[in-house]
Each structure stands twice: as structure tokens, then as C-alpha cells.
Design a protein around this motif. Structure first.
Motif, PDB file in Angstrom:
ATOM      1  N   GLY A 223     -10.125 -13.354  10.749  1.00  0.00           N
ATOM      2  CA  GLY A 223     -10.924 -12.352  10.057  1.00  0.00           C
ATOM      3  C   GLY A 223     -10.055 -11.243   9.508  1.00  0.00           C
ATOM      4  O   GLY A 223      -8.839 -11.383   9.368  1.00  0.00           O
ATOM      5  N   VAL A 224     -10.688 -10.121   9.197  1.00  0.00           N
ATOM      6  CA  VAL A 224      -9.984  -8.973   8.621  1.00  0.00           C
ATOM      7  C   VAL A 224     -10.251  -7.742   9.476  1.00  0.00           C
ATOM      8  O   VAL A 224     -11.392  -7.491   9.879  1.00  0.00           O
ATOM      9  CB  VAL A 224     -10.441  -8.710   7.169  1.00  0.00           C
ATOM     10  N   ASP A 225      -9.190  -7.001   9.778  1.00  0.00           N
ATOM     11  CA  ASP A 225      -9.293  -5.742  10.514  1.00  0.00           C
ATOM     12  C   ASP A 225      -8.961  -4.585   9.581  1.00  0.00           C
ATOM     13  O   ASP A 225      -7.925  -4.589   8.909  1.00  0.00           O
ATOM     14  CB  ASP A 225      -8.326  -5.713  11.700  1.00  0.00           C
ATOM     15  N   ILE A 226      -9.873  -3.619   9.540  1.00  0.00           N
ATOM     16  CA  ILE A 226      -9.629  -2.370   8.813  1.00  0.00           C
ATOM     17  C   ILE A 226      -9.510  -1.274   9.864  1.00  0.00           C
ATOM     18  O   ILE A 226     -10.443  -1.036  10.632  1.00  0.00           O
ATOM     19  CB  ILE A 226     -10.763  -2.046   7.832  1.00  0.00           C
ATOM     20  N   GLN A 227      -8.360  -0.601   9.886  1.00  0.00           N
ATOM     21  CA  GLN A 227      -8.086   0.369  10.946  1.00  0.00           C
ATOM     22  C   GLN A 227      -7.861   1.754  10.362  1.00  0.00           C
ATOM     23  O   GLN A 227      -7.165   1.915   9.357  1.00  0.00           O
ATOM     24  CB  GLN A 227      -6.858  -0.061  11.748  1.00  0.00           C
ATOM     25  N   VAL A 228      -8.499   2.745  11.002  1.00  0.00           N
ATOM     26  CA  VAL A 228      -8.336   4.146  10.615  1.00  0.00           C
ATOM     27  C   VAL A 228      -7.818   4.894  11.838  1.00  0.00           C
ATOM     28  O   VAL A 228      -8.497   4.975  12.866  1.00  0.00           O
ATOM     29  CB  VAL A 228      -9.662   4.757  10.125  1.00  0.00           C
TER      30      VAL A 228
ATOM     31  N   THR B  97      -7.471   9.352  17.507  1.00  0.00           N
ATOM     32  CA  THR B  97      -8.463   8.286  17.609  1.00  0.00           C
ATOM     33  C   THR B  97      -8.082   7.151  16.670  1.00  0.00           C
ATOM     34  O   THR B  97      -7.607   7.387  15.553  1.00  0.00           O
ATOM     35  CB  THR B  97      -9.867   8.805  17.251  1.00  0.00           C
ATOM     36  N   SER B  98      -8.304   5.909  17.149  1.00  0.00           N
ATOM     37  CA  SER B  98      -8.085   4.720  16.333  1.00  0.00           C
ATOM     38  C   SER B  98      -9.395   3.939  16.275  1.00  0.00           C
ATOM     39  O   SER B  98      -9.933   3.560  17.318  1.00  0.00           O
ATOM     40  CB  SER B  98      -6.970   3.862  16.934  1.00  0.00           C
ATOM     41  N   VAL B  99      -9.876   3.729  15.045  1.00  0.00           N
ATOM     42  CA  VAL B  99     -11.130   2.993  14.841  1.00  0.00           C
ATOM     43  C   VAL B  99     -10.794   1.711  14.086  1.00  0.00           C
ATOM     44  O   VAL B  99     -10.189   1.754  13.019  1.00  0.00           O
ATOM     45  CB  VAL B  99     -12.150   3.831  14.046  1.00  0.00           C
ATOM     46  N   THR B 100     -11.217   0.567  14.665  1.00  0.00           N
ATOM     47  CA  THR B 100     -10.975  -0.726  14.034  1.00  0.00           C
ATOM     48  C   THR B 100     -12.294  -1.373  13.670  1.00  0.00           C
ATOM     49  O   THR B 100     -13.133  -1.609  14.547  1.00  0.00           O
ATOM     50  CB  THR B 100     -10.186  -1.666  14.968  1.00  0.00           C
ATOM     51  N   VAL B 101     -12.467  -1.623  12.367  1.00  0.00           N
ATOM     52  CA  VAL B 101     -13.646  -2.345  11.867  1.00  0.00           C
ATOM     53  C   VAL B 101     -13.218  -3.803  11.674  1.00  0.00           C
ATOM     54  O   VAL B 101     -12.377  -4.100  10.828  1.00  0.00           O
ATOM     55  CB  VAL B 101     -14.156  -1.748  10.548  1.00  0.00           C
ATOM     56  N   HIS B 102     -13.787  -4.689  12.478  1.00  0.00           N
ATOM     57  CA  HIS B 102     -13.420  -6.107  12.411  1.00  0.00           C
ATOM     58  C   HIS B 102     -14.510  -6.897  11.706  1.00  0.00           C
ATOM     59  O   HIS B 102     -15.670  -6.872  12.097  1.00  0.00           O
ATOM     60  CB  HIS B 102     -13.209  -6.677  13.813  1.00  0.00           C
ATOM     61  N   LEU B 103     -14.111  -7.612  10.641  1.00  0.00           N
ATOM     62  CA  LEU B 103     -15.009  -8.534   9.949  1.00  0.00           C
ATOM     63  C   LEU B 103     -14.586  -9.951  10.311  1.00  0.00           C
ATOM     64  O   LEU B 103     -13.401 -10.289  10.228  1.00  0.00           O
ATOM     65  CB  LEU B 103     -14.939  -8.326   8.436  1.00  0.00           C
ATOM     66  N   PRO B 104     -15.518 -10.808  10.740  1.00  0.00           N
ATOM     67  CA  PRO B 104     -15.144 -12.143  11.225  1.00  0.00           C
ATOM     68  C   PRO B 104     -14.635 -13.046  10.108  1.00  0.00           C
ATOM     69  O   PRO B 104     -14.781 -12.745   8.916  1.00  0.00           O
ATOM     70  CB  PRO B 104     -16.456 -12.669  11.821  1.00  0.00           C
ATOM     71  N   SER B 105     -14.062 -14.176  10.508  1.00  0.00           N
ATOM     72  CA  SER B 105     -13.508 -15.117   9.531  1.00  0.00           C
ATOM     73  C   SER B 105     -14.582 -15.702   8.624  1.00  0.00           C
ATOM     74  O   SER B 105     -14.288 -16.132   7.507  1.00  0.00           O
ATOM     75  CB  SER B 105     -12.785 -16.246  10.259  1.00  0.00           C
ATOM     76  N   SER B 106     -15.830 -15.714   9.091  1.00  0.00           N
ATOM     77  CA  SER B 106     -16.916 -16.231   8.248  1.00  0.00           C
ATOM     78  C   SER B 106     -17.163 -15.351   7.031  1.00  0.00           C
ATOM     79  O   SER B 106     -17.848 -15.764   6.087  1.00  0.00           O
ATOM     80  CB  SER B 106     -18.203 -16.357   9.061  1.00  0.00           C
TER      81      SER B 106
END
Length: 470
Positions: free
Chosen positions: A376-381, A442-451
Motif C-alpha cells: 500500500g501507500v503510507d503518507i506521513q506527517v 508527533t508523527s501521523v501515518t495515513v496508510h492506504l491499503p494495496s487494494s
């Protein structure tokens, strides 16, 4: 013929045998005593008198034997009746113990000596062979407190009574149930015997737990409502006061005729207050739609780099005004994702806004994106802001809640940013992970699955992973 009739007939037959045997022995004794006398009488010519004496003695002996036999039979009848009553009483109590729905157990010297059928079933055993002769202590489950376990063991070792206590009893399959256990001592000249009775209270405990959870949920809902009303009262009143106050100043020409630079500044304040008010109302409406499960996704193909750049442009002025540096790092060759474009931007804007909001001047915010381990894809702030403790982090995910700190009290907000962000991420099948430490950031990770990932097919056409058609 029932058992009482057999007992009575046997007793009477025994009495008759005793009577005959005793009579024969008595006659023999009398003859042995009187024969010399009779012989002497016969020698002296007084035989009739001797015979009369012998007959009188025999009659008297037979009368006494008859009287003793009658008394013996009466005693036997009394004993048979008493035995019958004892057997009836024993059978009655056996029936009661067998039919009682609770577990009834007799412990002899700390081991199971008897257990009723319902107790065997309660312990999940096919027969009492699984339970008999086992130490009672081995039936106590791990959930039993040390205090209650000590009370049970003390009662068993001393053969004493056991006050009512709650224990966990183990079944044969390894599971356990909560039971209310009591015990009373049983008289025994040699052994330490205790009658134990247990009642399954698992359902009662589950009901209590459900009621307690429901009460806590109701109290939480009530606190949330009160907090929401307090927050909204402030969030709505502040911009409305600015809008009304500045509008009245302009409308009344309080500082002179139109065209003064001050009025232009007031108009900007009115615009900013109106936008803030609209943001508050939109947050409330967004959360209401999500909470009512009425939010639908309008999927489209999105370039992660473009979405991040667009989101940064929205908050760049606010970051510069606050003295916060914004940076981004996008992994090369990152594939596009299928997502609702507006909601994906809303997710990033909420995270970026919080990062800028809670980072003091001189700090920085880094936005990065890359492939995750699951495809999937990880977007991290990541920010260098005030950070949060574990308790504050848990509070931040509660709707309408705001973490108390010296910094965030300077800023306004509905307390819906993180709950909305988390719900929108999960609506895409993803997850939101936050790591934070006070004073570190703070670290925020938005994970979108491989689907949700699109890849380039060998023919040059894009195809969506996991079988979805693009």
C-alpha cells in the motif's frame, strides 16, 4: 414384597429361631438340674411329686420365653420402622441433592469425595470419575483471587465452614466460570469433611458488566454532550460576535465615512470569522454524516504528490505566519491511488493543520509518502510540536474533546479533526497511526491499503491491484 416386608419377615424368622433355640436350651438346663432330684425322688418313692415339679418349671420357662419373644419381636418392629424412616430420609435428601441445580460437593481431607450430577455437568465432565479423588484446589481457576483461594484452602485443611466467596471453577475443557461458593463442616471422627455448594453466577456477572459498561457509555455520552455544548458555545459565539460587531461598526460609520483603511481590515475580519464559522459547521456536518454511515466515496485516480502539494499550498501561509517550516519528500515512482479526491485532501489538510497549529515558531513539519510493506501507500506527517502523552492521545480521538495544554488553549477548534480524519481513512479501508511524545513532536501515518493502489500494466494501461477494475 418391598424391602421393609423382607426386613420384617427376616426379623420375625430370626426371633422364632432364637425362641426355639432358647426354649430347647432352657428345657435342657432344667432337665439337667431336675434329673438328680427326680432320680432321688424316684428312689425314695416320691416320683409323682418330682414329675409335677418338673412340669411346673417347664410351663414357667415356656411362659417366660413367650413373653421375651413378644418383646423381641416388638423391638424388631421398632428397629425396622426406624430403619425405614432413616432410609426414606436418606432417599429424600439424596433426591434433593441430585435434583438441585447447584454444584454440591463433599470434600474429604481436601479431595473430592462426592459430587452431584448437576455439579458434574457444570464442571463439563461426562461422569464423576473425572472429579472424584481430585484435590478441590485443582478445580479453582486462575481468575480466583489470592484472598478467596486462601479462604477455600484454609476451610478444607481445617474441615471448617467457608463463608460465601466468589471463585472461578475450571471445566474439563480448560474454560472457567464464575461461581459463588459456600461450605459447611460435616461431622466425622477421623476425617476433615466439608460440604461445598457452588452456584454459577457467570450470567449475573455478564449482566453486571454490561450494565456497568452501559452506564459508563451513558456517562461518557453525557460528558461528551456537555463538552460539545461548551465547545460549540465558544466556537460559534466568537466568530458571530466578530461578524456582528465589525458589521455594526461599518454600518454605523463609527470611525467615519466609508473608504477608511480600517473598514477594509474589519471586512477581512468579518470574512475570516465567516470562514471559521463555516469550517466549524462543516466539521459538525461531516462528523454527523460519518456517524450516521451516510458518507459515500466518489473514487478517482489520484497522484499522491499532487494531492500533497495542493494540501500544502492551503496551509503554507498559516505556516509562514507561525514561523513553521513546511517540507515534503515524495518517493520516486510512487503509483497513483484510487480514492475520493476531496476526502483524501480533507484527511491531509486536517493532519497538516494540526501539525502547523501545535508547532511553535522555529519548528518544522515534514510531509512524506512512500510504499508500505504490504504494497500500500503510507503518507506521513511529522512535526516538532508540543506532542502528546498516551492519555492525551486517547483523548484526542474522542469526538468534541480537546487536549488541555498551555499551547492549544490559544487556538480554537471543534475537537473533531482527528475523529473525522480517522473515520475517513478507515472509510477508504486504511488506518491512521499516531506516535507522539510530549515536547518531542508527533508523527501521523495515513496508510492506504494495496487494494487502493494502481500500477502500470505491461501493455501500458493502468490496473488496480487486488482485482479492482480501473
Amino acid at each position: 414384597m418391598n424391602i421393609d416386608a423382607y426386613d420384617k419377615a427376616a426379623a420375625k424368622a430370626h426371633a422364632r429361631v432364637v425362641q426355639r433355640t432358647t426354649g430347647a436350651l432352657a428345657i435342657a438346663v432344667v432337665l439337667l438340674i431336675l434329673l438328680p432330684v427326680i432320680a432321688a425322688q424316684a428312689a425314695s418313692g416320691a416320683l409323682p411329686g418330682a414329675v409335677l415339679l418338673l412340669g411346673a418349671a417347664t410351663v414357667w420357662l415356656l411362659f417366660r420365653l413367650s413373653s421375651l419373644t413378644k418383646r423381641s419381636i416388638q423391638t424388631v418392629d421398632l428397629l425396622v420402622d426406624e430403619s425405614r424412616r432413616l432410609r426414606e430420609s436418606e432417599e429424600r435428601y439424596r433426591t434433593i441433592v441430585t435434583a438441585t441445580p447447584e454444584l454440591v460437593m463433599i470434600a474429604r481431607n481436601g479431595r473430592v469425595d462426592y459430587v452431584n450430577g448437576n455439579g458434574t455437568a457444570m464442571l463439563g465432565a461426562e461422569s464423576d470419575d473425572f472429579i472424584l479423588a481430585r484435590p478441590v484446589a485443582s478445580l479453582l481457576g486462575a481468575g480466583t483471587s489470592a484472598v478467596d483461594r486462601g479462604h477455600v484452602l484454609a476451610a478444607l485443611s481445617a474441615g471448617a465452614g467457608l463463608p460465601r466467596c466468589e471463585v472461578w471453577l475450571s471445566r474439563s475443557d480448560g474454560t472457567a466460570f464464575c461461581a459463588e461458593l459456600t461450605g459447611v463442616p460435616l461431622p466425622s471422627p477421623t476425617d476433615r469433611m466439608v460440604l461445598l455448594m457452588a452456584r454459577d453466577i457467570s450470567d449475573h456477572r455478564r449482566i453486571e458488566t454490561s450494565l456497568r459498561d452501559a452506564k459508563e457509555q451513558a456517562e461518557l455520552a453525557n460528558r461528551t454532550k456537555s463538552q460539545f455544548l461548551a465547545n460549540m458555545s465558544h466556537e460559534l459565539r466568537t466568530p458571530l460576535n466578530a461578524i456582528i460587531g465589525f458589521s455594526e461598526i461599518i454600518a454605523d460609520d463609527s470611525f467615519g465615512p466609508d473608504g477608511l483603511p480600517m473598514y477594509t481590515e474589519y471586512a477581512r475580519d468579518i470574512r475570516d470569522s465567516g470562514r471559521h464559522l463555516l469550517t466549524v459547521i462543516n466539521d459538525i456536518l461531516d462528523y454527523s454524516r460519518i456517524d450516521a454511515a451516510k458518507t459515500e466515496l466518489s473514487d478517482d485516480i489520484n497522484d499522491i504528490g499532487d494531492v500533497i502539494s495542493a494540501s500544502i499550498r492551503v496551509v503554507i501561509n498559516r505556516a509562514e505566519s507561525a514561523g513553521v517550516q513546511l517540507r515534503q519528500s515524495i518517493h520516486e515512482g510512487l503509483p497513483p491511488v484510487v480514492a475520493d479526491t476531496l476526502k483524501l485532501k480533507q484527511i491531509l489538510l486536517n493532519v497538516l493543520s494540526n501539525a502547523v497549529k501545535f508547532t511553535e515558531s522555529g519548528g518544522s513539519v515534514m510531509v512524506s509518502a512512500g510504499l508500505a510493506a504490504d504494497g500500500g501507500v503510507d503518507i506521513q506527517v511529522e512535526d516538532t510540536g508540543i506532542g502528546m502523552s498516551e492519555d492525551e492521545l486517547a483523548l484526542a480521538f474522542q469526538p468534541f474533546a480537546q487536549v488541555e495544554s498551555t499551547l492549544n488553549r490559544k487556538y480554537e477548534g471543534t475537537g473533531l479533526g482527528l475523529p473525522i480524519t480517522k473515520s475517513l481513512t478507515e472509510l477508504h479501508g486504511g488506518s491512521l497511526v499516531i506516535k507522539s511524545a510530549p515536547g518531542v513532536g508527533t508523527s501521523v501515518t495515513v496508510h492506504l491499503p494495496s487494494s487502493r493502489v494502481f500500477r502500470q500494466s505491461p501493455g501500458g494501461q493502468r490496473e488496480r491491484v487486488s482485482g479492482f477494475v480501473g
